[in-house]
Design a protein around this motif. Structure first.
Motif, PDB file in Angstrom:
ATOM      1  N   GLN A 144       0.783  -1.311  -0.221  1.00 46.21           N
ATOM      2  CA  GLN A 144      -0.122   0.022   0.017  1.00 46.21           C
ATOM      3  C   GLN A 144       0.812   1.340  -0.048  1.00 46.21           C
ATOM      4  O   GLN A 144       0.523   2.296  -0.764  1.00 46.21           O
ATOM      5  N   ARG A 145       1.861   1.410   0.748  1.00 47.74           N
ATOM      6  CA  ARG A 145       2.832   2.380   0.694  1.00 47.74           C
ATOM      7  C   ARG A 145       3.429   2.536  -0.534  1.00 47.74           C
ATOM      8  O   ARG A 145       3.535   3.682  -1.010  1.00 47.74           O
ATOM      9  N   ALA A 146       3.904   1.569  -1.267  1.00 50.56           N
ATOM     10  CA  ALA A 146       4.295   1.535  -2.743  1.00 50.56           C
ATOM     11  C   ALA A 146       3.370   2.228  -3.647  1.00 50.56           C
ATOM     12  O   ALA A 146       3.725   2.957  -4.482  1.00 50.56           O
ATOM     13  N   ALA A 147       2.107   1.609  -3.432  1.00 56.28           N
ATOM     14  CA  ALA A 147       1.155   2.281  -4.316  1.00 56.28           C
ATOM     15  C   ALA A 147       0.611   3.766  -3.941  1.00 56.28           C
ATOM     16  O   ALA A 147       0.587   4.408  -5.124  1.00 56.28           O
ATOM     17  N   ASP A 148       0.766   3.830  -2.804  1.00 56.83           N
ATOM     18  CA  ASP A 148       0.546   5.564  -2.635  1.00 56.83           C
ATOM     19  C   ASP A 148       1.593   6.426  -3.166  1.00 56.83           C
ATOM     20  O   ASP A 148       1.411   7.697  -3.438  1.00 56.83           O
ATOM     21  N   THR A 149       2.866   6.059  -3.461  1.00 56.16           N
ATOM     22  CA  THR A 149       3.973   6.701  -3.590  1.00 56.16           C
ATOM     23  C   THR A 149       4.246   6.484  -5.207  1.00 56.16           C
ATOM     24  O   THR A 149       5.140   7.271  -5.794  1.00 56.16           O
ATOM     25  N   GLY A 150       3.331   5.629  -6.019  1.00 58.96           N
ATOM     26  CA  GLY A 150       3.162   5.598  -7.422  1.00 58.96           C
ATOM     27  C   GLY A 150       4.398   4.578  -7.756  1.00 58.96           C
ATOM     28  O   GLY A 150       4.658   4.629  -8.936  1.00 58.96           O
ATOM     29  N   SER A 151       5.034   3.796  -6.554  1.00 59.16           N
ATOM     30  CA  SER A 151       6.178   3.083  -6.867  1.00 59.16           C
ATOM     31  C   SER A 151       5.574   1.685  -7.409  1.00 59.16           C
ATOM     32  O   SER A 151       6.303   0.908  -8.283  1.00 59.16           O
ATOM     33  N   ALA A 152       4.438   1.320  -7.324  1.00 56.58           N
ATOM     34  CA  ALA A 152       3.850   0.116  -7.578  1.00 56.58           C
ATOM     35  C   ALA A 152       2.343   0.164  -7.972  1.00 56.58           C
ATOM     36  O   ALA A 152       1.412   0.170  -7.671  1.00 56.58           O
ATOM     37  N   PRO A 153       2.517   0.809  -9.455  1.00 57.46           N
ATOM     38  CA  PRO A 153       1.018   1.281  -9.881  1.00 57.46           C
ATOM     39  C   PRO A 153       0.082  -0.050 -10.218  1.00 57.46           C
ATOM     40  O   PRO A 153      -1.032   0.409 -10.674  1.00 57.46           O
ATOM     41  N   GLY A 154       0.527  -0.883 -10.367  1.00 53.15           N
ATOM     42  CA  GLY A 154      -0.398  -2.178 -10.606  1.00 53.15           C
ATOM     43  C   GLY A 154      -1.076  -2.646  -9.227  1.00 53.15           C
ATOM     44  O   GLY A 154      -2.056  -3.733  -9.573  1.00 53.15           O
ATOM     45  N   VAL A 155      -0.782  -2.215  -8.159  1.00 50.11           N
ATOM     46  CA  VAL A 155      -1.478  -2.518  -6.769  1.00 50.11           C
ATOM     47  C   VAL A 155      -2.638  -1.828  -6.697  1.00 50.11           C
ATOM     48  O   VAL A 155      -2.677  -0.327  -6.811  1.00 50.11           O
ATOM     49  N   TRP A 156      -3.914  -2.324  -6.861  1.00 49.00           N
ATOM     50  CA  TRP A 156      -5.417  -1.809  -6.834  1.00 49.00           C
ATOM     51  C   TRP A 156      -5.701  -2.197  -5.281  1.00 49.00           C
ATOM     52  O   TRP A 156      -6.243  -1.449  -4.609  1.00 49.00           O
ATOM     53  N   LEU A 157      -5.611  -3.389  -4.984  1.00 47.31           N
ATOM     54  CA  LEU A 157      -6.034  -4.010  -3.709  1.00 47.31           C
ATOM     55  C   LEU A 157      -4.931  -4.438  -3.040  1.00 47.31           C
ATOM     56  O   LEU A 157      -4.464  -5.576  -3.462  1.00 47.31           O
ATOM     57  N   ALA A 158      -4.293  -3.905  -1.708  1.00 46.03           N
ATOM     58  CA  ALA A 158      -3.108  -4.349  -1.126  1.00 46.03           C
ATOM     59  C   ALA A 158      -3.273  -5.843  -0.540  1.00 46.03           C
ATOM     60  O   ALA A 158      -2.324  -6.584  -0.779  1.00 46.03           O
ATOM     61  N   ALA A 159      -4.212  -5.974   0.028  1.00 46.43           N
ATOM     62  CA  ALA A 159      -4.290  -7.241   0.654  1.00 46.43           C
ATOM     63  C   ALA A 159      -4.300  -8.334  -0.395  1.00 46.43           C
ATOM     64  O   ALA A 159      -3.606  -9.527  -0.386  1.00 46.43           O
ATOM     65  N   GLU A 160      -5.162  -8.234  -1.531  1.00 50.22           N
ATOM     66  CA  GLU A 160      -5.059  -9.452  -2.499  1.00 50.22           C
ATOM     67  C   GLU A 160      -3.781  -9.563  -3.228  1.00 50.22           C
ATOM     68  O   GLU A 160      -3.202 -10.561  -3.808  1.00 50.22           O
ATOM     69  N   ALA A 161      -2.975  -8.161  -3.632  1.00 45.51           N
ATOM     70  CA  ALA A 161      -1.975  -8.360  -3.859  1.00 45.51           C
ATOM     71  C   ALA A 161      -0.854  -8.998  -3.404  1.00 45.51           C
ATOM     72  O   ALA A 161       0.164  -9.681  -3.677  1.00 45.51           O
ATOM     73  N   ALA A 162      -0.885  -8.882  -1.913  1.00 43.32           N
ATOM     74  CA  ALA A 162       0.152  -9.424  -0.950  1.00 43.32           C
ATOM     75  C   ALA A 162      -0.065 -11.190  -1.061  1.00 43.32           C
ATOM     76  O   ALA A 162       0.815 -11.801  -1.233  1.00 43.32           O
ATOM     77  N   GLU A 163      -1.286 -11.325  -0.958  1.00 45.45           N
ATOM     78  CA  GLU A 163      -1.397 -12.991  -1.098  1.00 45.45           C
ATOM     79  C   GLU A 163      -1.038 -13.515  -2.460  1.00 45.45           C
ATOM     80  O   GLU A 163      -0.466 -14.517  -2.351  1.00 45.45           O
ATOM     81  N   ALA A 164      -1.280 -12.604  -3.634  1.00 47.23           N
ATOM     82  CA  ALA A 164      -0.578 -12.897  -4.690  1.00 47.23           C
ATOM     83  C   ALA A 164       0.726 -13.292  -4.757  1.00 47.23           C
ATOM     84  O   ALA A 164       1.524 -14.155  -5.374  1.00 47.23           O
ATOM     85  N   VAL A 165       1.540 -12.283  -4.003  1.00 42.67           N
ATOM     86  CA  VAL A 165       2.871 -12.443  -4.097  1.00 42.67           C
ATOM     87  C   VAL A 165       3.431 -13.327  -3.108  1.00 42.67           C
ATOM     88  O   VAL A 165       4.582 -14.297  -3.617  1.00 42.67           O
ATOM     89  N   LEU A 166       2.636 -13.957  -2.227  1.00 40.87           N
ATOM     90  CA  LEU A 166       3.125 -14.755  -1.199  1.00 40.87           C
ATOM     91  C   LEU A 166       2.989 -16.263  -2.098  1.00 40.87           C
ATOM     92  O   LEU A 166       3.829 -17.006  -2.257  1.00 40.87           O
ATOM     93  N   ASP A 167       1.753 -16.231  -3.130  1.00 42.24           N
ATOM     94  CA  ASP A 167       1.648 -17.463  -3.793  1.00 42.24           C
ATOM     95  C   ASP A 167       2.445 -17.684  -4.939  1.00 42.24           C
ATOM     96  O   ASP A 167       3.047 -18.879  -5.229  1.00 42.24           O
TER      97      ASP A 167
END
Length: 206
Positions: A144-167
């Protein structure tokens, strides 16, 4: 008088518990959870069966204690995510460290045993689910911090993105360990690039 004899009773008890846990882990990895008996664990630990039961009431108690050990290991990863001010740098370090942890054959085998038992045993499942939830929450905060600063523009929902990264990390590690003859080995760089592509992060090494 030996150093061990000088230890307070509480310290000696804790050392004995850790020794038994280490023996249990070895048995679960080598024989499987259900194939391992409490007598097997007592033999591997070099203690009597009665002494073993003085420390742990059964295999479920042992595996719940293993979940507590896992929580302590994951806490080191969580602290790394929390203390690194640069979100992308934190993500980079996390991917490298978590992949290294997941790539250990013992980790993969034990995880499979734990997952099989968790399906049948809700209390066991809850302990390991809590560990995963805490890890995912810490990672989601960084994303979420990365998305807020524009460093990770592909992050829409941080919780779902985190699960995907772990997967992605776990899947790559498990595939490499379990299917070495048919799967391309997962390397840090390939996994990191996959995660970066998912999140829309431009590699700093590009």
């Amino acid at each position: 008088m030996s150093t061990k004899q000088k230890l307070p009773r509480s310290d000696k008890t804790e050392l004995r518990r850790l020794h038994i846990l280490d023996a249990a882990l070895t048995c679960f990895i080598q024989q499987g959870f259900h194939q391992t008996s409490m007598r097997d664990i007592a033999t591997a630990a070099g203690v009597s069966l009665g002494n073993l039961y003085n420390h742990f009431s059964g295999k479920e108690a042992l595996i719940i204690e293993i979940a507590a050990l896992e929580a302590a290991e994951l806490q080191l990863l969580i602290e790394g995510l929390r203390t690194e001010p640069d979100a992308i740098a934190a993500l980079d370090v996390f991917v490298r460290r978590y992949l290294a942890n997941c790539m250990q054959q013992e980790t993969v085998v034990l995880t499979i045993e734990v997952m099989a038992e968790a399906v049948r045993n809700p209390p066991v499942a809850q302990h390991f689910a809590d560990n995963r939830r805490h890890l995912a929450a810490a990672l989601a905060h960084v994303l979420q911090r990365a998305a807020d600063t524009g460093s990770a523009p592909g992050v829409w929902l941080a919780a779902e993105a985190a699960e995907a990264v772990l997967d992605i990390i776990e899947g790559a590690a498990f595939r490499t360990v379990l299917l070495p003859a048919t799967a391309a080995p997962a390397t840090v760089e390939t996994v990191l690039r996959t995660v970066q592509a998912l999140l829309g992060v431009r590699s700093r090494h590009a």
